[in-house]
Every structure is written in C-alpha cells, then in structure tokens.
Scaffold this motif. Sequence first.
Motif, PDB file in Angstrom:
ATOM      1  N   MET A   1     -30.072 -48.377   7.839  1.00  0.00           N
ATOM      2  CA  MET A   1     -29.919 -47.332   8.846  1.00  0.00           C
ATOM      3  C   MET A   1     -29.038 -46.207   8.293  1.00  0.00           C
ATOM      4  SD  MET A   1     -30.823 -46.444  11.849  1.00  0.00           S
ATOM      5  CE  MET A   1     -31.406 -47.961  12.602  1.00  0.00           C
ATOM      6  N   ASP A   2     -29.446 -44.973   8.527  1.00  0.00           N
ATOM      7  CA  ASP A   2     -28.672 -43.821   8.077  1.00  0.00           C
ATOM      8  C   ASP A   2     -28.259 -42.979   9.285  1.00  0.00           C
ATOM      9  OD1 ASP A   2     -30.594 -41.254   8.271  1.00  0.00           O
ATOM     10  OD2 ASP A   2     -31.765 -43.031   7.742  1.00  0.00           O
ATOM     11  N   LEU A   3     -27.279 -42.118   9.089  1.00  0.00           N
ATOM     12  CA  LEU A   3     -26.701 -41.366  10.202  1.00  0.00           C
ATOM     13  C   LEU A   3     -27.679 -40.354  10.794  1.00  0.00           C
ATOM     14  CD1 LEU A   3     -23.091 -40.733   8.846  1.00  0.00           C
ATOM     15  CD2 LEU A   3     -23.931 -42.616  10.254  1.00  0.00           C
ATOM     16  N   GLY A   4     -28.510 -39.750   9.960  1.00  0.00           N
ATOM     17  CA  GLY A   4     -29.491 -38.800  10.471  1.00  0.00           C
ATOM     18  C   GLY A   4     -30.459 -39.459  11.449  1.00  0.00           C
ATOM     19  N   THR A   5     -30.873 -40.678  11.133  1.00  0.00           N
ATOM     20  CA  THR A   5     -31.768 -41.419  12.028  1.00  0.00           C
ATOM     21  C   THR A   5     -31.057 -41.774  13.329  1.00  0.00           C
ATOM     22  OG1 THR A   5     -32.990 -42.347  10.159  1.00  0.00           O
ATOM     23  CG2 THR A   5     -33.168 -43.508  12.263  1.00  0.00           C
ATOM     24  N   LEU A   6     -29.799 -42.188  13.230  1.00  0.00           N
ATOM     25  CA  LEU A   6     -29.033 -42.532  14.429  1.00  0.00           C
ATOM     26  C   LEU A   6     -28.853 -41.315  15.338  1.00  0.00           C
ATOM     27  CD1 LEU A   6     -26.442 -44.912  12.809  1.00  0.00           C
ATOM     28  CD2 LEU A   6     -27.992 -45.513  14.667  1.00  0.00           C
ATOM     29  N   PHE A   7     -28.662 -40.145  14.732  1.00  0.00           N
ATOM     30  CA  PHE A   7     -28.568 -38.927  15.528  1.00  0.00           C
ATOM     31  C   PHE A   7     -29.896 -38.659  16.237  1.00  0.00           C
ATOM     32  CE2 PHE A   7     -29.196 -34.277  15.831  1.00  0.00           C
ATOM     33  CZ  PHE A   7     -28.194 -33.987  16.747  1.00  0.00           C
ATOM     34  N   GLN A   8     -31.004 -38.863  15.530  1.00  0.00           N
ATOM     35  CA  GLN A   8     -32.323 -38.667  16.130  1.00  0.00           C
ATOM     36  C   GLN A   8     -32.530 -39.606  17.307  1.00  0.00           C
ATOM     37  OE1 GLN A   8     -34.348 -36.184  14.847  1.00  0.00           O
ATOM     38  NE2 GLN A   8     -35.574 -36.470  16.702  1.00  0.00           N
ATOM     39  N   PHE A   9     -32.050 -40.834  17.174  1.00  0.00           N
ATOM     40  CA  PHE A   9     -32.136 -41.789  18.284  1.00  0.00           C
ATOM     41  C   PHE A   9     -31.387 -41.259  19.509  1.00  0.00           C
ATOM     42  CE2 PHE A   9     -32.669 -45.927  15.569  1.00  0.00           C
ATOM     43  CZ  PHE A   9     -33.889 -45.448  15.125  1.00  0.00           C
ATOM     44  N   ALA A  10     -30.189 -40.700  19.282  1.00  0.00           N
ATOM     45  CA  ALA A  10     -29.385 -40.174  20.387  1.00  0.00           C
ATOM     46  C   ALA A  10     -30.108 -39.023  21.076  1.00  0.00           C
ATOM     47  CB  ALA A  10     -28.021 -39.720  19.872  1.00  0.00           C
ATOM     48  N   VAL A  11     -30.748 -38.170  20.280  1.00  0.00           N
ATOM     49  CA  VAL A  11     -31.491 -37.036  20.841  1.00  0.00           C
ATOM     50  C   VAL A  11     -32.624 -37.524  21.735  1.00  0.00           C
ATOM     51  CG1 VAL A  11     -32.982 -35.075  20.270  1.00  0.00           C
ATOM     52  CG2 VAL A  11     -30.886 -35.486  18.939  1.00  0.00           C
ATOM     53  N   GLU A  12     -33.358 -38.499  21.250  1.00  0.00           N
ATOM     54  CA  GLU A  12     -34.492 -39.017  22.027  1.00  0.00           C
ATOM     55  C   GLU A  12     -34.040 -39.780  23.268  1.00  0.00           C
ATOM     56  OE1 GLU A  12     -37.009 -41.261  19.440  1.00  0.00           O
ATOM     57  OE2 GLU A  12     -37.232 -39.617  17.998  1.00  0.00           O
TER      58      GLU A  12
ATOM     59  N   GLY B   1     -30.300 -36.287   3.542  1.00  0.00           N
ATOM     60  CA  GLY B   1     -29.761 -37.268   2.611  1.00  0.00           C
ATOM     61  C   GLY B   1     -28.762 -36.725   1.615  1.00  0.00           C
ATOM     62  N   ALA B   2     -28.237 -35.501   1.860  1.00  0.00           N
ATOM     63  CA  ALA B   2     -27.224 -34.930   0.972  1.00  0.00           C
ATOM     64  C   ALA B   2     -25.839 -35.445   1.388  1.00  0.00           C
ATOM     65  CB  ALA B   2     -27.286 -33.409   1.009  1.00  0.00           C
ATOM     66  N   VAL B   3     -24.795 -34.971   0.720  1.00  0.00           N
ATOM     67  CA  VAL B   3     -23.439 -35.475   0.941  1.00  0.00           C
ATOM     68  C   VAL B   3     -22.569 -34.352   1.498  1.00  0.00           C
ATOM     69  CG1 VAL B   3     -21.448 -36.622  -0.084  1.00  0.00           C
ATOM     70  CG2 VAL B   3     -23.746 -37.072  -0.983  1.00  0.00           C
ATOM     71  N   PHE B   4     -22.168 -34.496   2.736  1.00  0.00           N
ATOM     72  CA  PHE B   4     -21.301 -33.536   3.424  1.00  0.00           C
ATOM     73  C   PHE B   4     -19.909 -33.627   2.809  1.00  0.00           C
ATOM     74  CE2 PHE B   4     -18.599 -32.288   7.081  1.00  0.00           C
ATOM     75  CZ  PHE B   4     -19.246 -31.127   7.510  1.00  0.00           C
ATOM     76  N   THR B   5     -19.443 -32.518   2.212  1.00  0.00           N
ATOM     77  CA  THR B   5     -18.176 -32.514   1.474  1.00  0.00           C
ATOM     78  C   THR B   5     -17.286 -31.387   1.988  1.00  0.00           C
ATOM     79  OG1 THR B   5     -19.414 -33.329  -0.460  1.00  0.00           O
ATOM     80  CG2 THR B   5     -17.165 -32.552  -0.837  1.00  0.00           C
TER      81      THR B   5
ATOM     82  N   ASN C   1     -30.658 -45.168   2.309  1.00  0.00           N
ATOM     83  CA  ASN C   1     -30.254 -46.476   2.820  1.00  0.00           C
ATOM     84  C   ASN C   1     -28.769 -46.444   3.123  1.00  0.00           C
ATOM     85  OD1 ASN C   1     -28.652 -47.445   0.427  1.00  0.00           O
ATOM     86  ND2 ASN C   1     -30.653 -47.192  -0.569  1.00  0.00           N
ATOM     87  N   GLY C   2     -28.290 -47.523   3.704  1.00  0.00           N
ATOM     88  CA  GLY C   2     -26.905 -47.561   4.150  1.00  0.00           C
ATOM     89  C   GLY C   2     -25.882 -47.463   3.044  1.00  0.00           C
TER      90      GLY C   2
END
Length: 519
Positions: free
Chosen positions: A1-12, A75-79, A153-154
Amino acid sequence: MDLGTLFQFAVERHPQFEALVQGDKRLTYEELNQEVDRAASGLQALGIKRRDRVVLVLKNRMEMVILYWAIQKIGAVFTPINFRLTSEEIEYCVNDAQAKAVIYEPVSESAVLQAVGGVQTLKIAVLGARGADVSYEDLLTKGSGEVKLEAGNGDDYCLMLYTSGTTGKPKGVPRTHRNEYSAAVAHIIQNHYSVQESTIGVMPLYHTMGMRSLLSIAFLNGKLVMTPDYDARLVLEHLDKEKITCVYLVPTIFHDLVYHSDFAKYNLSALKKLGYAGAAMTKALTEEIIAKLQPVVFVNHYGSSEVYTFSICNYLDRKPGCAGKPGFHQRLRVVVADPEGGSGPDDVLPPGVPGEIIVDLRSQEAFQGYWNRPDATGKALREGWYFTGDMGAIDEDGDLYVLGRVDDMIISGGENIHPLEVEDVIAKHPKVAEVAVVGLPDVRWGEIVTAFVVPKDSRLTQEELDEYCKQCSFLSNFKRPRKYVLVESIPKSPVGKILRRMLRDGQYEAGLTKKESVS
C-alpha cells in the motif's frame, strides 16, 4: 500500500467533505483531488518520475499540500526544507538529495536561485517567484490531467526530511510509505482522533510534526486549515472560526496562545484534543493549558524524524512534563550515556538514574538509515537500536522523563545536572516569561548552572530569582543557578527547540543588563 492510493481511497469515501482551507479558498476532497491530479500530471510531463527527489522551499500553503499528494501519486520523493535556509544550506540539501526539481516562492527566491545557479535541476515557481523554468500555474496545464500511476510498494521512499543541522551539516532522513503510514496510524490512535477531525496547518511541513497532521487528517477525511504566516492572534482566530477540534503543536506555540492578551475573546470550545512534541514543556505551561483549554485529550508525544514514536503520555494532569510509556509500535531503554558511542543496548540503568534513551528499530515507524551518511548511521543505529542522543530517566512507575540532550548535560563539581529540572522551577516565577538553563565554563566547578531569563516584568532582578530558587524545596542547592542573564528572547529552532549552544556561545541579545554570578 502506498500513500497516493490511500489518499485516493479517502477521496472516494467522502468526496464532499471539506479537505483544505486557506483564507477564502476552500476545497472538498473531490476538488482537492482534481488539483492534485493536474499537478501530478504536470510533474510527469516535465519528466519527474518514480523515486526522483523533489525539493520544496515553501511556506505552509495550499500549493504545498497539493504538491505533496501529487508527488505521492507519481511515486516521487517529497523533500521539503526550511524556507529560511541560506543559499549555502539549500545548495547542500539540493546536491545531497540529487534533486530532480526545486519548487520555491518569493520568500525563498533569492536563496534558491543563488543555490542552484550551477546545478542541473528543474526550477518551479509558486506565487510568481522569478527565475523559474516553469510557473506553478503552467505546471497545472502541462499534463493531460490524468495521472499515470507509478507501481510502487511500501518499501519505496516517499519522503525525505532534513534534520536541523544545529551541530553540523543537516542529515537526510529518508522514510518509506510503510514508515509514514505506520506513523500516521500511530498518531491517530495515540491522540484519539476520529473521522472528520479538523486541525490547523501551523507546524511546518518540512518537519515530522507537520507531516503527521497532514497525513492523519487526510486519512480521516478531516479538514486542514493552512497558515502560511504564523501569528498567534491569527491562529486563535482560525481555531475559533473553523471550530478546530485537535492540534499538534510545539510548546512555544501553546505558550503564545494561552498567554495571549486576547485569549479570552475567542471561543475554543470545539478544541478538545491537544498534543505537543518537539521540545520539553514546563510544568507551569502544562498547568496553564489544562486550566484554560480543559482538554479531553492532552498528549505529550516524544519521538523524532527518524522513528517518529518513542513514547506518549496522556496523563499530564497527574504527571506534567512526563513522556510516559513506549508507543504501541515501540519499546525503549535508558542506558549509560556515552557521547563517543561506546555504550550498548545492554548497559541498562536502574530506575531514577539518568542516561541515554534508546528505542527499538523493529518499529514500522523507524527509518533504515541516513541518506548518504554511513558515518551518522553507524553511530545512531547499533545492535538493532536507535540511540537518540537524548538524556532521560525512568521513574518507579516505569514512566520516562526526558532531561535534554546528552551533550546538554551540565557537569558542575562532578554532579550531573539536567537543564529541564532547573527550568521547571524558574518558569513558575510570576515575573518570568521564558527560561533556558545551560552550563557555562568555570575554572573551579568545570561548569556553572546559568539561567537565561526573558522577564515578564521589567522589575525582575537577579537577587529575586536567586532567593526564589533558594526557597524552592524541589531544587537541590547544587543545582541552583550561580548566574542569571536577562535576555530579550531565547534562541530556538524553527520548531521551538531551545538552541542551548547559541546561549553557551554568547549568541543572544541581553535584556536590561547582563547579571554577574551570585554566590
């Protein structure tokens, strides 16, 4: 599970719930997601891809939140780094991260442009900042609006935070999706958050505390109110107007709020869940918060960028200043303190004896090592434990008390003295606004306990402070300050940590007079 997918879940899950507020602009989860997809698509069109580091030198503004989720989706790295850094510091971070892009705004424009003059990196400007390859507005139109989701991936890195670097070059702390997800879940559980909480985005998003508020609120379909420019009165207005239910702040901001001259004018009845971290809180401030805000939940969270949760305490009414017991992902020990790294995890000290706090690296919140710094990694990560560099002691109830940094310990006449226990006493004086205690060199004693005091009342004197400490039954005489210095302010890091090294080096503005030592 990745954070972008989890955000999409919250939106839906709740597309019409309010997600993000700044000034007059308000976005639901559905509207926020549309902005995020436009930004993500634009970044991909500019060549930003999975695992690329994107450095952001921005204040806490709506665009930074949008870019955070956009970077997660591709999938990039927020810095993120502090927008107040010098050009030399920014150059170091950009080069160290091998940043594919740098995003900045007018307040950081000059330093960024100086920093990246000879660096091959894409420059993206927010709010009309000059010198960029592309503006934020143009970025939103670069792509198709449809995001090509990167298969991650995680264990992929999603975030890299840079430590403050008060004692040297800042260290990159890379964190995976698994680390950040686990830390967010821990934050939700340990602060008793529930669906549709609301909070204020005042803690910087280049710091672990800001990240925790951002993620936990999004996972709960809550509302995040951004404050690009910190001002205590403005924060009080937002807390009142937006009916904020929970906050996670450093002690300095709590101090600014509860002691604000107009505090009583604001209705903060919705605010029931309080958390603090980042620095120690005096007993005096703890008691003031409880009296004025009457929280249902009040948590001292002790942790770091590297591991997030070390311990939590949610019974501060009974034990002000206590760091409590290990978080549910964690266990900890107090071992013999050795700044040279000679002690090990089995050198455990008995209750009541101060030593270095170490925590178990098997926590899913824990990082795996510093970016490009095997030397720092080897010193901090040993035998499956993270050596925090913090001093602490465990009491007879098994509760932890944090006493400062290993290198902040004062050794006077062969006795170990920890600044916080002296600060707790002086902070209760009615004429004291703030206090910081350090050890200054002394020929006879090695170090003498020195109190730097910001007066609340201009009539405050050295003699009055010294008599107050003499009369305090909780402070042994050998711990009593032998010198008092009245100052205009206490130097702190951007997240409120006292910079004792600056006080020791004389980097402060004296108040009325510099007081001589007392006998």
